[in-house]
Design a protein around this motif. Sequence first.
Motif, short mmCIF file in Angstrom:
data_model
loop_
_atom_site.label_atom_id
_atom_site.label_comp_id
_atom_site.label_asym_id
_atom_site.label_seq_id
_atom_site.Cartn_x
_atom_site.Cartn_y
_atom_site.Cartn_z
N ILE A 129 1.07 -1.10 0.05
CA ILE A 129 -0.12 0.15 0.02
C ILE A 129 0.72 1.12 0.01
O ILE A 129 0.26 2.32 -0.65
CB ILE A 129 -0.92 -0.01 0.94
CG1 ILE A 129 -2.21 -1.30 0.86
CG2 ILE A 129 -1.74 1.23 1.35
CD1 ILE A 129 -3.12 -1.36 2.12
N PHE A 130 1.97 1.08 0.64
CA PHE A 130 3.04 2.20 0.57
C PHE A 130 3.29 2.67 -0.93
O PHE A 130 3.64 3.56 -1.22
CB PHE A 130 3.95 2.07 1.49
CG PHE A 130 4.05 2.81 3.01
CD1 PHE A 130 4.79 3.29 3.53
CD2 PHE A 130 2.74 2.48 3.59
CE1 PHE A 130 4.54 3.95 4.73
CE2 PHE A 130 2.55 3.00 4.86
CZ PHE A 130 3.52 3.54 5.36
N GLU A 131 3.89 1.34 -1.66
CA GLU A 131 3.81 1.63 -3.00
C GLU A 131 2.77 2.31 -3.64
O GLU A 131 3.07 3.34 -4.83
CB GLU A 131 4.09 0.24 -3.81
CG GLU A 131 5.51 -0.28 -3.37
CD GLU A 131 5.80 -1.58 -3.91
OE1 GLU A 131 6.67 -1.66 -4.79
OE2 GLU A 131 5.02 -2.57 -3.77
N VAL A 132 1.58 2.02 -3.57
CA VAL A 132 0.48 2.72 -4.18
C VAL A 132 0.36 4.08 -4.01
O VAL A 132 0.25 4.85 -4.63
CB VAL A 132 -0.89 1.75 -3.68
CG1 VAL A 132 -2.30 2.49 -4.42
CG2 VAL A 132 -0.73 0.52 -4.17
N TYR A 133 0.82 4.56 -2.64
CA TYR A 133 0.53 5.81 -2.20
C TYR A 133 1.66 6.64 -2.93
O TYR A 133 1.62 7.57 -3.55
CB TYR A 133 1.01 5.89 -0.76
CG TYR A 133 0.01 5.68 0.30
CD1 TYR A 133 -1.40 5.51 -0.08
CD2 TYR A 133 0.49 4.98 1.68
CE1 TYR A 133 -2.14 5.22 0.89
CE2 TYR A 133 -0.52 4.66 2.66
CZ TYR A 133 -1.88 4.56 2.34
OH TYR A 133 -2.72 4.42 3.10
N ARG A 134 3.12 5.92 -3.14
CA ARG A 134 3.90 6.67 -3.86
C ARG A 134 3.34 6.75 -5.35
O ARG A 134 3.70 7.89 -5.91
CB ARG A 134 5.18 5.77 -3.88
CG ARG A 134 6.33 6.35 -4.27
CD ARG A 134 7.83 6.06 -4.05
NE ARG A 134 7.89 4.54 -4.87
CZ ARG A 134 7.88 3.54 -4.05
NH1 ARG A 134 7.66 3.46 -2.98
NH2 ARG A 134 7.97 2.41 -4.67
N ILE A 186 1.74 10.67 -3.13
CA ILE A 186 1.48 10.61 -1.69
C ILE A 186 2.91 10.07 -0.88
O ILE A 186 3.31 8.87 -1.12
CB ILE A 186 0.42 10.03 -1.25
CG1 ILE A 186 -1.10 10.51 -1.99
CG2 ILE A 186 0.01 9.89 0.28
CD1 ILE A 186 -2.14 9.69 -1.97
N TYR A 187 3.31 11.04 0.34
CA TYR A 187 4.39 10.41 0.89
C TYR A 187 4.02 10.48 2.42
O TYR A 187 3.97 11.76 2.85
CB TYR A 187 5.68 11.37 0.58
CG TYR A 187 6.06 11.06 -1.03
CD1 TYR A 187 6.98 10.10 -1.42
CD2 TYR A 187 5.49 12.02 -1.88
CE1 TYR A 187 7.28 9.84 -2.77
CE2 TYR A 187 5.90 12.00 -3.25
CZ TYR A 187 6.77 10.72 -3.52
OH TYR A 187 6.95 10.72 -4.84
N PRO A 188 3.96 9.37 3.05
CA PRO A 188 3.61 9.47 4.44
C PRO A 188 4.90 10.19 5.35
O PRO A 188 5.95 9.75 4.98
CB PRO A 188 3.26 7.81 4.81
CG PRO A 188 3.19 7.31 3.42
CD PRO A 188 3.94 8.14 2.58
N VAL A 189 4.58 10.98 6.23
CA VAL A 189 5.66 11.43 6.78
C VAL A 189 5.78 11.37 8.38
O VAL A 189 6.55 11.78 9.21
CB VAL A 189 5.92 12.97 6.53
CG1 VAL A 189 6.27 13.12 4.92
CG2 VAL A 189 4.63 13.86 6.66
#
Length: 241
Positions: free
Chosen positions: A167-172, A176-179
């Motif tokens: 899911i972090f790849e999907v954000y990227r 979208i970058y979780p910080v």
Amino acid sequence: MKDKLTDRSPLHTQLREVIRAKIDEGEYPPGTCIPSESQLSEAYGLNRLSVRSALAALEYEGLLHSVQGKGVFVTAPKLERDMETLGGFRQTMRERSQRPGTRVLLKALRQAGPLYAQILGCAPEEDIWYVRRICQANGKPIALEEIFIPTDVVPGFEEVDINLFSIFEVYRWNGIYPVRGEQRLAITHLDPAEARLIGLREENAVLEFSGATYDREGRAIEFSRSYTHSDRCEFLVHFQR
């Protein structure tokens, strides 16, 4: 500690530390069966009750696992997770030389409702994505996870196979970058059906982690809740004055 036991402390405690040392030093590697109760009793001159107490303590700590009719086995090393580092499950496992895997049980739209609307900053009647999955390390289940994501965060999410991509790849992919994130920890129990999904008995306690993750603009992009094997993971927190 030397293998020879003394009278300076309880004998079952000394045996526990002897076995722990053999595990730490690799004499009893992960996956191997340690000597039987009778063999340990004879080798160290202890009664079976003392041996049983030592093994039970190590099993409670997650270092040993008893299999009826087969013996007592050394478990795999616990997975360490740094609670101060924001990262997806797959990234975290790879950093620890583990083979990550997920099995999606459900991926569907649902109404946010009052609770998740407040957390995610949307209207209660709005649809959000709901993901329920089992997280695995080296093929073994370690957590049951639920994730709640606003639909406008990941357009086209219905087309993405999240068994293959994190899911972090999907954000990227969506810029979208979780910080920033926050997590709460509790100890709880799963119902029997959920416990079986990750190889636990109903009476086994699990670690419940829950919290929101935010992007650079301070927007909540997900809320997650995971129920994690307490005997397969350990968690690291740094303190500094």
